[in-house]
Design a protein around this motif. Structure first.
Motif, PDB file in Angstrom:
ATOM      1  N   GLY A  61     -17.462  -6.893   6.724  1.00 46.83           N
ATOM      2  CA  GLY A  61     -17.119  -5.611   6.000  1.00 46.83           C
ATOM      3  C   GLY A  61     -17.393  -4.454   6.726  1.00 46.83           C
ATOM      4  N   LYS A  62     -17.752  -3.423   5.886  1.00 46.41           N
ATOM      5  CA  LYS A  62     -17.895  -2.027   6.350  1.00 46.41           C
ATOM      6  C   LYS A  62     -19.129  -1.884   7.468  1.00 46.41           C
ATOM      7  CE  LYS A  62     -15.067  -0.226   3.410  1.00 46.41           C
ATOM      8  NZ  LYS A  62     -13.531   0.567   3.912  1.00 46.41           N
ATOM      9  N   PRO A  63     -18.725  -1.334   8.440  1.00 46.63           N
ATOM     10  CA  PRO A  63     -19.669  -1.227   9.391  1.00 46.63           C
ATOM     11  C   PRO A  63     -20.953  -0.895   9.192  1.00 46.63           C
ATOM     12  CG  PRO A  63     -17.838  -0.360  10.335  1.00 46.63           C
ATOM     13  CD  PRO A  63     -17.470  -0.526   8.826  1.00 46.63           C
ATOM     14  N   ALA A  64     -21.129   0.493   8.189  1.00 49.69           N
ATOM     15  CA  ALA A  64     -22.515   0.713   7.759  1.00 49.69           C
ATOM     16  C   ALA A  64     -23.473  -0.282   6.891  1.00 49.69           C
ATOM     17  CB  ALA A  64     -22.117   2.203   6.944  1.00 49.69           C
ATOM     18  N   ALA A  65     -22.605  -1.180   6.430  1.00 50.88           N
ATOM     19  CA  ALA A  65     -23.307  -2.116   5.507  1.00 50.88           C
ATOM     20  C   ALA A  65     -24.076  -3.198   6.553  1.00 50.88           C
ATOM     21  CB  ALA A  65     -22.204  -2.844   4.760  1.00 50.88           C
ATOM     22  N   SER A  66     -23.665  -3.204   7.883  1.00 49.20           N
ATOM     23  CA  SER A  66     -24.167  -4.381   8.638  1.00 49.20           C
ATOM     24  C   SER A  66     -25.085  -3.525   9.930  1.00 49.20           C
ATOM     25  CB  SER A  66     -23.291  -4.957   9.220  1.00 49.20           C
ATOM     26  OG  SER A  66     -22.774  -5.999   8.465  1.00 49.20           O
ATOM     27  N   PHE A  67     -25.077  -2.206  10.051  1.00 44.38           N
ATOM     28  CA  PHE A  67     -25.514  -1.527  11.164  1.00 44.38           C
ATOM     29  C   PHE A  67     -25.889  -0.183  10.725  1.00 44.38           C
ATOM     30  CE2 PHE A  67     -22.357  -4.283  13.236  1.00 44.38           C
ATOM     31  CZ  PHE A  67     -23.336  -4.965  14.051  1.00 44.38           C
ATOM     32  N   ASN A  68     -27.514  -0.052  10.935  1.00 46.22           N
ATOM     33  CA  ASN A  68     -28.025   1.326  10.652  1.00 46.22           C
ATOM     34  C   ASN A  68     -28.676   1.906  11.837  1.00 46.22           C
ATOM     35  OD1 ASN A  68     -30.335  -0.277  10.293  1.00 46.22           O
ATOM     36  ND2 ASN A  68     -29.539  -1.160   8.621  1.00 46.22           N
ATOM     37  N   GLY A  69     -29.392   3.003  11.549  1.00 43.88           N
ATOM     38  CA  GLY A  69     -30.229   3.659  12.424  1.00 43.88           C
ATOM     39  C   GLY A  69     -29.335   4.591  13.309  1.00 43.88           C
ATOM     40  N   PHE A  70     -28.218   4.998  13.160  1.00 45.60           N
ATOM     41  CA  PHE A  70     -27.334   5.626  13.881  1.00 45.60           C
ATOM     42  C   PHE A  70     -27.069   6.987  13.211  1.00 45.60           C
ATOM     43  CE2 PHE A  70     -26.161   1.363  14.812  1.00 45.60           C
ATOM     44  CZ  PHE A  70     -25.734   1.200  16.188  1.00 45.60           C
ATOM     45  N   PRO A  71     -27.094   8.131  14.218  1.00 46.21           N
ATOM     46  CA  PRO A  71     -26.746   9.555  13.677  1.00 46.21           C
ATOM     47  C   PRO A  71     -25.693   9.666  12.842  1.00 46.21           C
ATOM     48  CG  PRO A  71     -27.046   9.384  16.051  1.00 46.21           C
ATOM     49  CD  PRO A  71     -27.195   7.908  15.547  1.00 46.21           C
ATOM     50  N   PRO A  72     -25.444  10.294  11.874  1.00 52.38           N
ATOM     51  CA  PRO A  72     -24.146  10.265  11.087  1.00 52.38           C
ATOM     52  C   PRO A  72     -23.005  10.577  12.036  1.00 52.38           C
ATOM     53  CG  PRO A  72     -25.930  11.700  10.231  1.00 52.38           C
ATOM     54  CD  PRO A  72     -26.505  11.358  11.597  1.00 52.38           C
ATOM     55  N   GLY A  73     -21.999   9.790  11.503  1.00 51.50           N
ATOM     56  CA  GLY A  73     -20.771   9.828  12.348  1.00 51.50           C
ATOM     57  C   GLY A  73     -20.776   8.990  13.666  1.00 51.50           C
ATOM     58  N   GLU A  74     -21.770   8.550  14.068  1.00 54.91           N
ATOM     59  CA  GLU A  74     -21.954   8.112  15.453  1.00 54.91           C
ATOM     60  C   GLU A  74     -21.067   6.532  15.358  1.00 54.91           C
ATOM     61  OE1 GLU A  74     -23.410   7.585  19.539  1.00 54.91           O
ATOM     62  OE2 GLU A  74     -22.740   9.037  18.028  1.00 54.91           O
ATOM     63  N   ILE A  75     -21.239   5.838  14.435  1.00 55.52           N
ATOM     64  CA  ILE A  75     -20.703   4.522  14.320  1.00 55.52           C
ATOM     65  C   ILE A  75     -19.045   4.548  14.460  1.00 55.52           C
ATOM     66  CG2 ILE A  75     -20.181   2.475  12.762  1.00 55.52           C
ATOM     67  CD1 ILE A  75     -22.823   2.427  11.862  1.00 55.52           C
ATOM     68  N   THR A  76     -18.597   5.471  13.614  1.00 55.41           N
ATOM     69  CA  THR A  76     -17.171   5.654  13.375  1.00 55.41           C
ATOM     70  C   THR A  76     -16.648   6.387  14.807  1.00 55.41           C
ATOM     71  OG1 THR A  76     -17.165   6.348  11.288  1.00 55.41           O
ATOM     72  CG2 THR A  76     -15.246   6.917  12.418  1.00 55.41           C
ATOM     73  N   ARG A  77     -17.442   7.185  15.603  1.00 59.55           N
ATOM     74  CA  ARG A  77     -17.040   7.886  16.835  1.00 59.55           C
ATOM     75  C   ARG A  77     -17.128   6.684  18.066  1.00 59.55           C
ATOM     76  NH1 ARG A  77     -18.718   9.108  21.649  1.00 59.55           N
ATOM     77  NH2 ARG A  77     -20.969   8.169  21.170  1.00 59.55           N
ATOM     78  N   LEU A  78     -17.951   5.717  17.883  1.00 61.22           N
ATOM     79  CA  LEU A  78     -18.108   4.693  19.050  1.00 61.22           C
ATOM     80  C   LEU A  78     -17.063   3.781  18.890  1.00 61.22           C
ATOM     81  CD1 LEU A  78     -21.885   3.988  18.966  1.00 61.22           C
ATOM     82  CD2 LEU A  78     -20.535   4.756  20.855  1.00 61.22           C
ATOM     83  N   LEU A  79     -16.653   3.418  17.501  1.00 58.03           N
ATOM     84  CA  LEU A  79     -15.751   2.354  17.311  1.00 58.03           C
ATOM     85  C   LEU A  79     -14.272   2.809  17.671  1.00 58.03           C
ATOM     86  CD1 LEU A  79     -16.825   0.912  13.853  1.00 58.03           C
ATOM     87  CD2 LEU A  79     -16.933  -0.238  16.031  1.00 58.03           C
ATOM     88  N   GLN A  80     -14.047   4.247  17.246  1.00 64.14           N
ATOM     89  CA  GLN A  80     -12.811   4.941  17.552  1.00 64.14           C
ATOM     90  C   GLN A  80     -12.445   4.887  18.986  1.00 64.14           C
ATOM     91  OE1 GLN A  80     -12.826   8.441  15.308  1.00 64.14           O
ATOM     92  NE2 GLN A  80     -11.537   7.766  13.741  1.00 64.14           N
ATOM     93  N   SER A  81     -13.674   5.266  19.695  1.00 65.84           N
ATOM     94  CA  SER A  81     -13.413   5.627  21.108  1.00 65.84           C
ATOM     95  C   SER A  81     -13.132   4.298  21.893  1.00 65.84           C
ATOM     96  CB  SER A  81     -14.597   6.298  21.525  1.00 65.84           C
ATOM     97  OG  SER A  81     -15.828   5.450  21.540  1.00 65.84           O
ATOM     98  N   ASN A  82     -13.643   3.572  21.093  1.00 66.81           N
ATOM     99  CA  ASN A  82     -13.400   1.880  21.913  1.00 66.81           C
ATOM    100  C   ASN A  82     -12.047   1.069  21.236  1.00 66.81           C
ATOM    101  OD1 ASN A  82     -15.799   1.094  24.031  1.00 66.81           O
ATOM    102  ND2 ASN A  82     -16.687   2.383  22.369  1.00 66.81           N
ATOM    103  N   PHE A  83     -11.337   1.802  20.547  1.00 73.19           N
ATOM    104  CA  PHE A  83     -10.179   1.373  20.027  1.00 73.19           C
ATOM    105  C   PHE A  83     -10.530   0.164  19.005  1.00 73.19           C
ATOM    106  CE2 PHE A  83      -9.030   3.469  24.066  1.00 73.19           C
ATOM    107  CZ  PHE A  83      -7.815   4.221  23.503  1.00 73.19           C
TER     108      PHE A  83
END
Length: 322
Positions: A61-83
Protein backbone atom coordinates in the motif's frame (compact mmCIF):
# COMPACT_ATOMS: atom_id res chain seq x y z
CA UNK A 1 -0.18 -2.61 -74.04
CA UNK A 2 -1.04 1.05 -73.44
CA UNK A 3 0.30 3.11 -70.55
CA UNK A 4 -3.22 3.24 -69.10
CA UNK A 5 -3.53 -0.56 -69.22
CA UNK A 6 -0.18 -1.02 -67.51
CA UNK A 7 -1.17 1.40 -64.73
CA UNK A 8 -4.45 -0.40 -64.21
CA UNK A 9 -2.67 -3.73 -64.01
CA UNK A 10 -0.16 -2.39 -61.48
CA UNK A 11 -2.97 -0.98 -59.34
CA UNK A 12 -4.79 -4.30 -59.39
CA UNK A 13 -1.59 -6.18 -58.53
CA UNK A 14 -0.80 -3.88 -55.63
CA UNK A 15 -4.34 -4.23 -54.33
CA UNK A 16 -4.07 -8.00 -54.53
CA UNK A 17 -0.76 -8.09 -52.68
CA UNK A 18 -2.11 -5.73 -50.02
CA UNK A 19 -5.20 -7.89 -49.61
CA UNK A 20 -3.05 -11.00 -49.25
CA UNK A 21 -0.86 -9.31 -46.65
CA UNK A 22 -3.89 -8.21 -44.66
CA UNK A 23 -5.35 -11.69 -44.87
CA UNK A 24 -2.08 -13.28 -43.69
CA UNK A 25 -1.78 -10.71 -40.88
CA UNK A 26 -5.30 -11.47 -39.71
CA UNK A 27 -4.59 -15.18 -39.77
CA UNK A 28 -1.43 -14.68 -37.71
CA UNK A 29 -3.17 -12.86 -34.86
CA UNK A 30 -3.05 -14.63 -31.49
CA UNK A 31 -4.74 -14.01 -28.16
CA UNK A 32 -2.83 -12.14 -25.46
CA UNK A 33 -1.29 -14.71 -23.11
CA UNK A 34 -1.05 -12.74 -19.89
CA UNK A 35 1.41 -15.22 -18.35
CA UNK A 36 5.08 -15.12 -17.35
CA UNK A 37 7.83 -17.69 -17.05
CA UNK A 38 7.85 -19.74 -13.82
CA UNK A 39 9.35 -17.64 -11.04
CA UNK A 40 12.69 -19.29 -10.37
CA UNK A 41 16.25 -18.31 -11.22
CA UNK A 42 19.45 -20.38 -10.93
CA UNK A 43 23.03 -19.27 -10.42
CA UNK A 44 26.25 -20.60 -8.89
CA UNK A 45 28.10 -19.75 -5.69
CA UNK A 46 31.40 -21.52 -6.25
CA UNK A 47 30.43 -25.19 -6.57
CA UNK A 48 27.00 -24.66 -4.93
CA UNK A 49 23.97 -24.48 -7.19
CA UNK A 50 21.63 -21.77 -5.93
CA UNK A 51 18.02 -21.23 -6.96
CA UNK A 52 15.86 -18.24 -6.13
CA UNK A 53 12.19 -19.22 -5.93
CA UNK A 54 9.38 -16.69 -5.51
CA UNK A 55 6.66 -16.91 -2.91
CA UNK A 56 4.86 -14.10 -4.73
CA UNK A 57 4.73 -10.33 -4.20
CA UNK A 58 3.65 -8.53 -1.02
CA UNK A 59 1.48 -5.46 -1.73
CA UNK A 60 2.11 -2.98 1.10
CA UNK A 61 0.00 0.00 0.00
CA UNK A 62 0.94 3.63 0.60
CA UNK A 63 4.70 4.04 1.17
CA UNK A 64 4.25 6.20 4.27
CA UNK A 65 2.23 3.41 5.90
CA UNK A 66 5.27 1.08 5.85
CA UNK A 67 8.29 3.40 5.93
CA UNK A 68 8.91 6.23 8.37
CA UNK A 69 11.69 8.34 9.84
CA UNK A 70 12.26 10.15 6.53
CA UNK A 71 12.31 13.94 6.06
CA UNK A 72 9.08 15.38 4.56
CA UNK A 73 8.86 14.62 0.84
CA UNK A 74 11.95 12.38 0.89
CA UNK A 75 10.09 9.12 0.18
CA UNK A 76 8.33 10.60 -2.87
CA UNK A 77 11.56 12.14 -4.14
CA UNK A 78 13.50 8.87 -3.84
CA UNK A 79 10.78 6.83 -5.53
CA UNK A 80 10.29 9.32 -8.37
CA UNK A 81 14.02 9.64 -9.03
CA UNK A 82 14.21 5.87 -9.38
CA UNK A 83 11.13 5.65 -11.66
CA UNK A 84 9.06 3.80 -9.05
CA UNK A 85 5.37 4.29 -8.21
CA UNK A 86 4.80 6.75 -5.41
CA UNK A 87 1.35 5.51 -4.36
CA UNK A 88 1.96 1.80 -3.75
CA UNK A 89 4.86 -0.26 -2.43
CA UNK A 90 5.17 -3.87 -3.55
CA UNK A 91 7.87 -6.05 -1.99
CA UNK A 92 9.11 -9.30 -3.47
CA UNK A 93 9.67 -12.54 -1.56
CA UNK A 94 12.84 -14.14 -2.87
CA UNK A 95 13.39 -17.55 -1.29
CA UNK A 96 16.94 -18.90 -1.60
CA UNK A 97 17.56 -22.63 -2.10
CA UNK A 98 21.06 -24.12 -2.00
CA UNK A 99 22.12 -27.47 -3.41
CA UNK A 100 25.52 -28.16 -1.88
CA UNK A 101 25.74 -31.63 -3.42
CA UNK A 102 25.10 -33.15 0.01
CA UNK A 103 22.20 -31.05 1.23
CA UNK A 104 19.23 -29.06 -0.05
CA UNK A 105 18.76 -25.95 2.10
CA UNK A 106 15.87 -23.45 1.99
CA UNK A 107 16.22 -19.96 3.48
CA UNK A 108 12.85 -18.63 4.73
CA UNK A 109 9.44 -19.90 3.61
CA UNK A 110 7.09 -17.07 2.68
CA UNK A 111 3.60 -16.47 4.05
CA UNK A 112 2.17 -19.95 3.56
CA UNK A 113 -1.61 -20.19 3.70
CA UNK A 114 -2.14 -16.76 5.30
CA UNK A 115 -4.32 -14.36 3.32
CA UNK A 116 -3.28 -11.31 5.36
CA UNK A 117 -1.39 -9.94 2.34
CA UNK A 118 -4.07 -10.83 -0.22
CA UNK A 119 -4.13 -13.58 -2.88
CA UNK A 120 -0.76 -12.95 -4.58
CA UNK A 121 1.77 -14.46 -2.11
CA UNK A 122 1.88 -18.00 -0.73
CA UNK A 123 3.20 -19.63 -3.91
CA UNK A 124 6.43 -21.19 -2.57
CA UNK A 125 5.30 -24.83 -2.58
CA UNK A 126 4.13 -24.65 -6.20
CA UNK A 127 7.13 -22.67 -7.51
CA UNK A 128 9.54 -25.08 -5.84
CA UNK A 129 7.96 -27.90 -7.84
CA UNK A 130 8.18 -25.82 -11.05
CA UNK A 131 11.87 -25.36 -10.29
CA UNK A 132 12.29 -29.14 -10.03
CA UNK A 133 12.69 -29.12 -6.23
CA UNK A 134 10.51 -31.46 -4.17
CA UNK A 135 9.66 -30.16 -0.67
CA UNK A 136 10.19 -33.68 0.67
CA UNK A 137 13.81 -33.55 -0.50
CA UNK A 138 14.69 -30.48 1.57
CA UNK A 139 17.19 -31.33 4.33
CA UNK A 140 17.29 -28.00 6.16
CA UNK A 141 15.14 -24.88 6.47
CA UNK A 142 16.91 -21.77 7.78
CA UNK A 143 14.63 -19.09 9.25
CA UNK A 144 16.24 -15.65 9.36
CA UNK A 145 13.57 -14.40 11.77
CA UNK A 146 10.08 -15.43 12.82
CA UNK A 147 7.91 -12.87 11.03
CA UNK A 148 4.88 -14.28 9.15
CA UNK A 149 6.41 -13.79 5.68
CA UNK A 150 9.49 -15.80 6.66
CA UNK A 151 8.21 -18.66 8.83
CA UNK A 152 4.60 -18.76 7.57
CA UNK A 153 5.26 -21.51 5.03
CA UNK A 154 6.52 -24.17 7.44
CA UNK A 155 3.11 -25.84 7.85
CA UNK A 156 0.22 -26.23 5.41
CA UNK A 157 -3.51 -25.64 5.83
CA UNK A 158 -3.82 -28.91 7.74
CA UNK A 159 -0.95 -27.92 10.04
CA UNK A 160 1.28 -30.58 8.50
CA UNK A 161 4.97 -29.92 7.80
CA UNK A 162 5.54 -28.61 4.28
CA UNK A 163 9.13 -29.89 4.49
CA UNK A 164 8.59 -33.24 6.25
CA UNK A 165 12.24 -34.31 6.31
CA UNK A 166 13.90 -31.00 7.15
CA UNK A 167 15.72 -29.81 10.24
CA UNK A 168 14.67 -26.25 11.16
CA UNK A 169 17.30 -23.63 12.09
CA UNK A 170 16.50 -20.36 13.88
CA UNK A 171 17.97 -18.09 16.57
CA UNK A 172 16.83 -18.90 20.09
CA UNK A 173 16.09 -15.19 20.69
CA UNK A 174 13.55 -15.07 17.86
CA UNK A 175 11.90 -18.37 18.75
CA UNK A 176 11.46 -17.26 22.37
CA UNK A 177 10.21 -13.78 21.46
CA UNK A 178 7.71 -14.72 18.74
CA UNK A 179 6.20 -17.79 20.42
CA UNK A 180 5.75 -16.10 23.81
CA UNK A 181 2.15 -16.78 24.89
CA UNK A 182 2.07 -13.62 27.01
CA UNK A 183 2.35 -11.48 23.86
CA UNK A 184 -0.96 -12.86 22.57
CA UNK A 185 -2.54 -10.09 24.64
CA UNK A 186 -0.63 -7.35 22.80
CA UNK A 187 -0.82 -5.68 19.38
CA UNK A 188 1.64 -8.32 18.20
CA UNK A 189 -1.03 -11.01 18.49
CA UNK A 190 -1.38 -11.80 14.71
CA UNK A 191 2.39 -12.18 14.35
CA UNK A 192 2.67 -14.29 17.50
CA UNK A 193 -0.16 -16.55 16.37
CA UNK A 194 1.52 -17.22 13.01
CA UNK A 195 4.89 -17.97 14.62
CA UNK A 196 3.32 -20.31 17.18
CA UNK A 197 1.29 -22.12 14.53
CA UNK A 198 4.33 -22.72 12.32
CA UNK A 199 7.14 -23.24 14.82
CA UNK A 200 5.72 -24.95 17.89
CA UNK A 201 4.49 -28.11 16.09
CA UNK A 202 8.06 -28.54 14.75
CA UNK A 203 9.81 -27.79 18.05
CA UNK A 204 11.52 -31.18 18.20
CA UNK A 205 13.19 -30.47 14.84
CA UNK A 206 14.47 -27.00 15.72
CA UNK A 207 18.20 -26.36 16.11
CA UNK A 208 19.55 -22.97 17.21
CA UNK A 209 22.35 -21.18 15.38
CA UNK A 210 24.59 -18.60 17.05
CA UNK A 211 26.28 -15.45 15.81
CA UNK A 212 29.40 -16.34 13.82
CA UNK A 213 28.65 -20.07 13.80
CA UNK A 214 29.03 -22.19 10.68
CA UNK A 215 26.00 -24.31 11.50
CA UNK A 216 25.69 -25.95 8.07
CA UNK A 217 28.60 -26.67 5.69
CA UNK A 218 29.57 -23.33 4.14
CA UNK A 219 26.76 -21.42 5.91
CA UNK A 220 27.67 -18.94 8.67
CA UNK A 221 25.13 -16.97 10.75
CA UNK A 222 25.67 -13.25 11.37
CA UNK A 223 23.51 -11.56 14.00
CA UNK A 224 21.76 -8.53 12.49
CA UNK A 225 19.29 -7.45 15.21
CA UNK A 226 16.82 -4.62 15.19
CA UNK A 227 14.24 -5.71 12.67
CA UNK A 228 13.64 -8.49 15.19
CA UNK A 229 15.61 -9.39 18.31
CA UNK A 230 17.20 -12.39 16.64
CA UNK A 231 17.19 -11.37 12.98
CA UNK A 232 20.18 -12.89 11.18
CA UNK A 233 22.01 -12.72 7.86
CA UNK A 234 24.03 -15.56 6.38
CA UNK A 235 27.38 -15.76 4.65
CA UNK A 236 27.62 -18.63 2.19
CA UNK A 237 31.10 -19.73 1.11
CA UNK A 238 32.17 -22.20 -1.54
CA UNK A 239 35.77 -22.30 -2.73
CA UNK A 240 36.94 -18.72 -3.21
CA UNK A 241 33.42 -17.26 -3.47
CA UNK A 242 31.41 -15.66 -0.67
CA UNK A 243 27.77 -14.67 -0.97
CA UNK A 244 25.52 -12.88 1.53
CA UNK A 245 21.86 -13.69 2.05
CA UNK A 246 20.90 -10.43 3.77
CA UNK A 247 17.28 -11.44 4.57
CA UNK A 248 15.49 -8.30 5.89
CA UNK A 249 18.51 -6.10 6.49
CA UNK A 250 16.72 -3.62 4.19
CA UNK A 251 13.14 -4.03 2.99
CA UNK A 252 13.44 -1.68 0.04
CA UNK A 253 16.37 -1.48 -2.36
CA UNK A 254 15.97 2.29 -2.75
CA UNK A 255 14.39 3.78 0.38
CA UNK A 256 16.44 1.95 3.01
CA UNK A 257 19.69 2.01 1.06
CA UNK A 258 19.69 5.59 -0.18
CA UNK A 259 18.57 6.63 3.33
CA UNK A 260 19.58 3.67 5.54
CA UNK A 261 18.62 5.46 8.75
CA UNK A 262 14.95 5.32 7.83
CA UNK A 263 12.65 2.76 9.43
CA UNK A 264 10.25 -0.01 8.48
CA UNK A 265 6.97 -0.23 10.35
CA UNK A 266 7.54 -3.83 11.51
CA UNK A 267 10.98 -3.20 13.03
CA UNK A 268 11.05 -4.29 16.67
CA UNK A 269 13.73 -1.68 17.43
CA UNK A 270 13.97 0.84 14.58
CA UNK A 271 17.11 2.60 15.88
CA UNK A 272 18.95 -0.67 16.32
CA UNK A 273 17.79 -1.85 12.88
CA UNK A 274 19.17 1.31 11.27
CA UNK A 275 22.52 1.00 13.07
CA UNK A 276 22.78 -2.66 12.06
CA UNK A 277 21.87 -1.79 8.48
CA UNK A 278 24.58 0.85 8.16
CA UNK A 279 27.19 -1.43 9.75
CA UNK A 280 26.37 -4.43 7.57
CA UNK A 281 26.04 -2.42 4.36
CA UNK A 282 29.44 -0.87 5.06
CA UNK A 283 30.86 -4.38 5.36
CA UNK A 284 29.24 -5.58 2.12
CA UNK A 285 30.46 -2.47 0.32
CA UNK A 286 34.02 -2.68 1.62
CA UNK A 287 34.32 -6.37 0.79
CA UNK A 288 32.46 -6.03 -2.55
CA UNK A 289 30.35 -9.00 -1.49
CA UNK A 290 27.67 -10.28 -3.83
CA UNK A 291 24.37 -10.26 -1.96
CA UNK A 292 20.67 -11.01 -2.05
CA UNK A 293 17.76 -9.22 -0.39
CA UNK A 294 14.61 -11.16 0.46
CA UNK A 295 12.35 -8.24 -0.48
CA UNK A 296 14.46 -6.69 -3.26
CA UNK A 297 13.22 -6.61 -6.89
CA UNK A 298 13.21 -10.09 -8.38
CA UNK A 299 15.40 -12.09 -8.06
CA UNK A 300 17.11 -9.87 -5.46
CA UNK A 301 20.74 -10.41 -6.53
CA UNK A 302 23.34 -7.68 -6.79
CA UNK A 303 25.95 -5.52 -5.09
CA UNK A 304 25.88 -2.49 -2.81
CA UNK A 305 28.10 0.57 -3.24
CA UNK A 306 28.53 3.76 -1.22
CA UNK A 307 26.40 6.66 -2.42
CA UNK A 308 26.65 9.98 -0.59
CA UNK A 309 25.52 9.49 3.00
CA UNK A 310 23.91 6.19 2.09
CA UNK A 311 24.24 3.33 -0.36
CA UNK A 312 23.12 2.30 -3.81
CA UNK A 313 21.98 -1.14 -4.94
CA UNK A 314 23.19 -2.40 -8.32
CA UNK A 315 21.16 -5.40 -9.58
CA UNK A 316 23.13 -8.27 -11.05
CA UNK A 317 22.62 -8.75 -14.81
CA UNK A 318 20.63 -11.90 -15.50
CA UNK A 319 22.24 -14.32 -17.93
CA UNK A 320 20.20 -15.69 -20.80
CA UNK A 321 20.21 -19.47 -21.08
CA UNK A 322 18.87 -21.02 -24.28
Amino acid sequence: MSTLDRRSLLRLGAAGIGSALLTNHAAARAPLLGTQAPAFHRFMIGAIEATVVSDGPLPMGKPAASFNGFPPGEITRLLQSNFLPTDDIVLEQNVLVLNTGDKLIVFDTGVGTSKSFGPLPGKLASTLVKAGIAPGDIDAVVISHAHPDHCGGLVDGNEQAVFPNAQIYISSADLDFWTDEVKLGSQLKPLIETARRNLLPLRDRIVFYKDGQEFLPGVQALAAPGHTVGHSMFMITSGSETFCYAADLAHHSVLLLEDPRGAFVFDTDAKQAAATRVRMLDMLTSDRTRMMGYHFPWPGLGHVVKHGEGFHYIPEPLKTVL
